[in-house]
Enzyme design. Structure first.
Site, PDB file in Angstrom:
ATOM      1  N   HIS A  97      87.567  -8.034  56.270  1.00  0.00           N
ATOM      2  CA  HIS A  97      87.892  -6.698  55.769  1.00  0.00           C
ATOM      3  C   HIS A  97      87.130  -6.292  54.502  1.00  0.00           C
ATOM      4  O   HIS A  97      87.582  -5.399  53.783  1.00  0.00           O
ATOM      5  CB  HIS A  97      89.406  -6.588  55.472  1.00  0.00           C
ATOM      6  CG  HIS A  97      90.279  -6.641  56.694  1.00  0.00           C
ATOM      7  ND1 HIS A  97      90.564  -7.802  57.347  1.00  0.00           N
ATOM      8  CD2 HIS A  97      90.938  -5.667  57.366  1.00  0.00           C
ATOM      9  CE1 HIS A  97      91.363  -7.558  58.379  1.00  0.00           C
ATOM     10  NE2 HIS A  97      91.594  -6.275  58.414  1.00  0.00           N
TER      11      HIS A  97
ATOM     12  N   GLY B 293      84.063  -5.910  60.785  1.00  0.00           N
ATOM     13  CA  GLY B 293      84.967  -6.130  61.924  1.00  0.00           C
ATOM     14  C   GLY B 293      86.002  -5.033  62.044  1.00  0.00           C
ATOM     15  O   GLY B 293      86.481  -4.749  63.139  1.00  0.00           O
TER      16      GLY B 293
ATOM     17  N   GLU C  14      97.349  -6.041  68.406  1.00  0.00           N
ATOM     18  CA  GLU C  14      97.646  -4.744  67.792  1.00  0.00           C
ATOM     19  C   GLU C  14      96.853  -3.659  68.509  1.00  0.00           C
ATOM     20  O   GLU C  14      96.316  -2.758  67.869  1.00  0.00           O
ATOM     21  CB  GLU C  14      97.306  -4.750  66.294  1.00  0.00           C
ATOM     22  CG  GLU C  14      98.046  -5.837  65.520  1.00  0.00           C
ATOM     23  CD  GLU C  14      98.016  -5.616  64.006  1.00  0.00           C
ATOM     24  OE1 GLU C  14      99.086  -5.555  63.423  1.00  0.00           O
ATOM     25  OE2 GLU C  14      96.908  -5.503  63.442  1.00  0.00           O
TER      26      GLU C  14
ATOM     27  N   GLU D  93     101.209   1.200  66.675  1.00  0.00           N
ATOM     28  CA  GLU D  93     101.218   1.176  65.209  1.00  0.00           C
ATOM     29  C   GLU D  93     101.087   2.582  64.628  1.00  0.00           C
ATOM     30  O   GLU D  93     100.296   3.392  65.114  1.00  0.00           O
ATOM     31  CB  GLU D  93     100.065   0.278  64.726  1.00  0.00           C
ATOM     32  CG  GLU D  93     100.049   0.104  63.229  1.00  0.00           C
ATOM     33  CD  GLU D  93      98.878  -0.755  62.747  1.00  0.00           C
ATOM     34  OE1 GLU D  93      98.308  -1.522  63.560  1.00  0.00           O
ATOM     35  OE2 GLU D  93      98.545  -0.652  61.550  1.00  0.00           O
TER      36      GLU D  93
ATOM     37  N   CYS E  17      99.619   3.500  62.009  1.00  0.00           N
ATOM     38  CA  CYS E  17      98.223   3.734  61.612  1.00  0.00           C
ATOM     39  C   CYS E  17      97.339   4.109  62.793  1.00  0.00           C
ATOM     40  O   CYS E  17      96.331   4.802  62.610  1.00  0.00           O
ATOM     41  CB  CYS E  17      97.639   2.489  60.936  1.00  0.00           C
ATOM     42  SG  CYS E  17      98.265   2.208  59.266  1.00  0.00           S
TER      43      CYS E  17
ATOM     44  N   CYS F  86     100.055  -1.616  55.401  1.00  0.00           N
ATOM     45  CA  CYS F  86      98.997  -0.619  55.566  1.00  0.00           C
ATOM     46  C   CYS F  86      99.532   0.756  55.923  1.00  0.00           C
ATOM     47  O   CYS F  86      98.934   1.771  55.585  1.00  0.00           O
ATOM     48  CB  CYS F  86      98.002  -1.066  56.633  1.00  0.00           C
ATOM     49  SG  CYS F  86      98.740  -1.358  58.245  1.00  0.00           S
TER      50      CYS F  86
END
Lengths: 651, 651
Positions: free
Chosen positions: B153, B204, B331, B347, B349, B415
């Site tokens: 990340h 990624g 996810e 999710e 997000c 997040c």
């Protein structure tokens, strides 16, 4: 040795008479000549037995008997994968021996008999001077004997050893294995019990209890019954033996993997148990032993406990197939009405255990509802575990599959194959019971049962295409005319039955009591009874708290639960729904799956056009009629692999 | 600093004009005064922001900025549980900064402004001499910088830092964070690229790509656009950077936890991608960047790739709520039509990411279907992630719950809270777009948008109770009369709309094109448009390959997806079915859940009598009529905890 097919059999294997109301007519006295079970028995004899023998050999199961040799590696290469010797291999050997014995009794095979003698000699050789026998602990962990009854299957293996010994003696008349196992049982009785120098323990996996009752019935030695009773009575008492034992191992009870002693039905004493909980096979074996003891000891508290547990299982926790134990996590029970289909564990051994339990309650109580359940589990949840070729098995029996559940030839825990083997090889024992002046017919199977009743040897001969047809013709062959009540089961699923004796109609309602028509008369040789059970295809609906089945229907006909398999349909299974009033036509298809009844149902297809269409739309998918074919659930996964579904959406 | 509410805004934040067809009217120029979003924006400002600040403080997230201090313990006690500093905490800080900036722009708060300055000063202090910034790697693993782009990340965090810097500059006019992050972006541009001394890598977790486009649009520095394009173009090329990088770490690529680079949409170059796969948030962020680049570079191959992926997502892989990514395992995405309800990951997000993507495609293409999807995800799959009080969150958004899924206040991966916060705080930006001679109204929300079109500053004033009512009154306030096309969205869910300009009916069919009614005229100040969108309650049905929804119906009204919650019903949810033709009555309930539209539906109850009844029966359960109340899906789990269900059985 006694060649079964020439045996004239009384209601029990010897002079012992259970205090139960009825005694099963033994497998040695019952011939099956039907188109379903007789081929299955042949397949067990000709295919399953040698196949399992060779698998056990390859996996090192039989080699484990040679405890005088140094222990082999802990990971044995087998089928290109390593397999680890496990603490319960003795039980697998024993279920194989039991199966072999049952087949010997109905069809003698000198090679098999000799092979049994050889295995038994190895067992006898491995027995310890004090009588102890467990190949795993003798060879690998001698210091750990009796240190973890909770997890390590030691007394469970002893139970299967004893059952094998009883079966061997009954089938062959030989005492070789029986003597070894009586010594072992006698030794166990010195170790366990209420005495100060004894362990107040019992096995985490019930089995020895019912085995000891069998041993008692064969030997008439009261001490075996007493030990069985001790194990059952001690179970779940406080202070809890498994706690104490864990502390002795220095572990403390709080580290118990399963979290709760419900797993082994030892959370409370058995008479206080009100719900079927925990590992399903353990539960069935324990309840079977409780039923045995209730019959032998006339203990009403055990009868009451069994009835409560029965009501709980059959009212809230049983699949429509007679499968049980929905969860893989504990190989057992979860919550009321929690009966998911695709993830159903429903272990083959658990359905077999239910058959054991139902059969025992049936002897005790005589009520047809126990026979109904025995039949349901037999034709569906248990039989599904064995392939037509006798060499492929299911451990778990889901009621729906996306196409990824298939029969296997070996399992890390190979308990089911020999268990279904011994059940089918001994199936004759489940057909009839006898009392002093009555004969009960529990299962309708073409064939003959030789029964002694009221001092007379007679045969009950059934001619029928059951379970594919509901008409049964029964003939009585008897040396002399004899008065007794012939009790014919009127299955719970049957809404209308017609009965005639020597061509004269009998009013079924007038003679029916608790699931059986009672025909009490002086029977002459050649007397004929005709029973015609209405057997239409029927829809079954689940209780509205079974979320998995809401809005769905299962098809049954007689005792057979049906399913849809992809290979039979023109469209994917998930598009198929059944209109509530659609036609369902039964057929017999002699060339399908060894000859089975099928159902042709008018169904509705909700299809996507050309594989396209909007993901969401304000109108439901178009519906088109289609004919679908349903096959018996027990016969699925024998053809092109694909999806399967028992509970079909209703539209 | 620039106080947002006094800003007169043009179609873009500065003189830059995107090559996209339209440009969003920025959040600084749009006031929301409705009963749904305005209170949510207030709640984000007054509750979510301080609440998250205090949670971050307690968990040690802000403390991580002080890289000159020795690293703290790897397990920080927080809320009585240990939390571990993670590599993406920078991104959480940045989403918080973004949220704070958006609220500052619409309602200035000197204390918050000062707090931002303080945080930015700490960030500036932590920046390394070469421009690098990542608190985790600087403080804990300085030797591992850029060694694992696949999993760690690093560039993802850089992206959020850049987005925060852009938001801070736009909202406050200050350059403090922007300068730091331009330095960082310039440094990144030296590290990554096609040059011999450069790394041919990319992150990624896509994010920096869309951030760099935002930075380019603000700064007009072409090199940021070029770097974004480089990252997008390089993605998935062979030899695969993640393979090479894994080998350099001595791991080898075969040990990759997720097994496939589909997880990060780097399995093939982006223009060859035909299916939405892998981690859903990563997918949405990547596709958003592709849409940005398609607009900026007029690259038809990127447009085509985006359209293919859009068709795949919306045709086969999207929940009816606009939620996406069914599986917790990755996810993300699984198979076509695999949309389980109770285990839906969906999710928050990911739904936010879909809104980002749809919003960008809408600017590019102008088709109302993108606005439809943006609206669907906004009102349902995204909004569900934030509670009315602004302090409770959902990470995963299942479409059914047995009563065990509840909003939380902290998550190991925090997040979603700041992501939904920044979306809602900047929601004004999603309402209007402007082109050279047209204004498009995408969302109907009571309030005002200040827009410059054809050289004239004007306001579009909406009066409406949307989404609870389909009538929208629009007034144009303009300095001078001006000719432009007012494009009013006719939502895809609307089957009949009526339109009038200054009281004169307009034939919608005649002026409608690709989801918008075009009203091209010389607009005078005070001109009024009335749009009445028919908004009946509707049943939605899923494609017949969505197994989870077969035989089930979802209720919608306008853009709102409804659900049943236990607390509103007299009987357990699983007993409730909807007759196909039953009445469904919309109501507005001002005292419920902050004021929401509900649906009262005539339903059928299949109940068990007194909790008893047979487990299986030949007749279906009795059916009784009942009235059920459905509430907006986004508003569930605010009252007594219980079950929830979107897809209701149809009977």
């Amino acid at each position: 040795m006694t060649h079964g097919s020439t045996l004239a059999a009384g209601p029990a294997p010897g002079p012992h008479r259970s205090k139960s109301r009825h005694t099963p007519v033994p497998f040695t006295a019952v011939e099956l000549r039907d188109s379903l079970w007789a081929p299955r028995q042949r397949s067990v004899r000709q295919r399953t037995l040698p196949f399992l023998f060779s698998q056990y050999e390859k996996a090192g199961v039989f080699e484990a008997l040679d405890v005088h040799l140094p222990p082999g590696p802990l990971r044995v290469p087998f089928n290109n994968r390593p397999t680890t010797p496990v603490m319960y291999w003795d039980s697998d050997i024993c279920k194989w021996i039991e199966t072999a014995c049952y087949t010997l009794a109905t069809q003698f095979d000198p090679a098999l008999d000799a092979r049994l003698d050889e295995i038994i000699a190895r067992i006898a050789k491995a027995q310890q001077p004090d009588g102890y026998f467990n190949t795993y602990f003798i060879r690998r962990e001698p210091a750990k004997r009796w240190t973890n009854l909770r997890d390590w299957h030691e007394l469970y293996c002893a139970g299967h050893l004893i059952e094998a010994a009883v079966a061997h003696a009954q089938a062959t008349g030989k005492q070789s294995l029986l003597k070894v196992m009586c010594r072992y049982a006698d030794y166990i009785a010195t170790v366990f019990g209420p005495g100060d120098a004894q362990r107040r323990g019992y096995c985490g996996h019930p089995e020895i209890e019912l085995a000891l009752v069998r041993l008692y019935r064969l030997t008439k030695e009261r001490r075996y019954l007493d030990l069985a009773r001790y194990f059952v009575d001690e179970r779940g008492r406080q202070p809890h033996y498994f706690d104490q034992e864990a502390r002795r191992r220095g572990e403390g009870p709080e580290g118990y993997f399963h979290g709760t002693y419900e797993y082994s039905q030892s959370h409370v004493p058995v008479r206080e148990q009100r719900q079927v909980v925990g590992h399903a096979v353990r539960a069935m074996y324990l309840y079977s032993a409780m039923a045995d003891l209730a019959g032998e000891t006339e203990d009403p508290s055990l009868v009451a406990a069994g009835e409560r547990l029965w009501a709980d299982l059959t009212g809230k926790r049983l699949y429509v197939t007679g499968g049980l134990g929905p969860s893989a996590r504990n190989e057992g029970f979860t919550d009321d009405y929690d009966l998911p289909n695709e993830t159903a564990y429903a272990e083959t051994c658990a359905a077999i255990g239910l058959i054991f339990w139902a059969h025992r309650l049936l002897q005790l109580d005589g009520d047809g509802r126990y026979a109904d359940m025995m039949e349901l589990a037999l034709y569906n949840g248990a039989l599904s575990g064995l392939s037509l070729d006798g060499e492929h098995f299911f451990y778990d029996n889901p009621l729906a599959s996306r196409g990824n559940h298939h029969r296997w030839q070996w399992h890390r825990c190979p308990c089911c194959p020999a268990n279904i083997g011994r059940l089918i090889a001994s199936l004759g024992e489940y057909v009839y019971s006898a009392g002093p002046d009555e004969v009960a017919v529990h299962l309708y199977v073409q064939g003959r049962g030789r029964i002694a009743v009221a001092g007379t040897n007679l045969s009950v001969v059934q001619e029928t295409a059951y379970p594919w047809d509901g008409t049964i013709a029964i003939r009585i062959d008897t040396e002399t005319a004899v008065e007794f009540a012939l009790r014919l089961r009127i299955p719970g699923w049957c809404r209308s039955a017609r009965l005639a004796v020597n061509g004269t109609a009998v009013d079924v309602a007038a003679v029916k009591d608790r699931g059986y028509a009672h025909l009490k008369r002086r029977w002459q040789s050649g007397d004929r009874v005709t029973l015609a059970l209405d057997m239409p295809a029927e829809r079954n609906y689940a209780h509205p708290d079974v979320r998995a089945d809401l809005g769905r229907v299962a098809l049954k006909r007689g005792p057979i639960v049906y399913c849809l398999e992809s290979v039979d349909q023109e469209v994917p299974l998930h598009w198929i729904a059944l209109p509530r009033l659609g036609q369902i036509e039964p057929r017999f298809e002699p060339n399908l799956l060894g000859g089975v009844g099928t159902l042709l149902a008018t169904a509705a297809v909700q299809r996507s056009k050309d594989g396209a269409g909007a993901l969401y739309a304000a109108a439901p998918p178009d519906v088109e009629p289609i004919i679908v074919r349903a096959i018996p659930y027990h016969a699925w996964d024998h053809r092109d692999p694909g999806e399967m579904n028992v509970w079909i959406r209703e539209i």
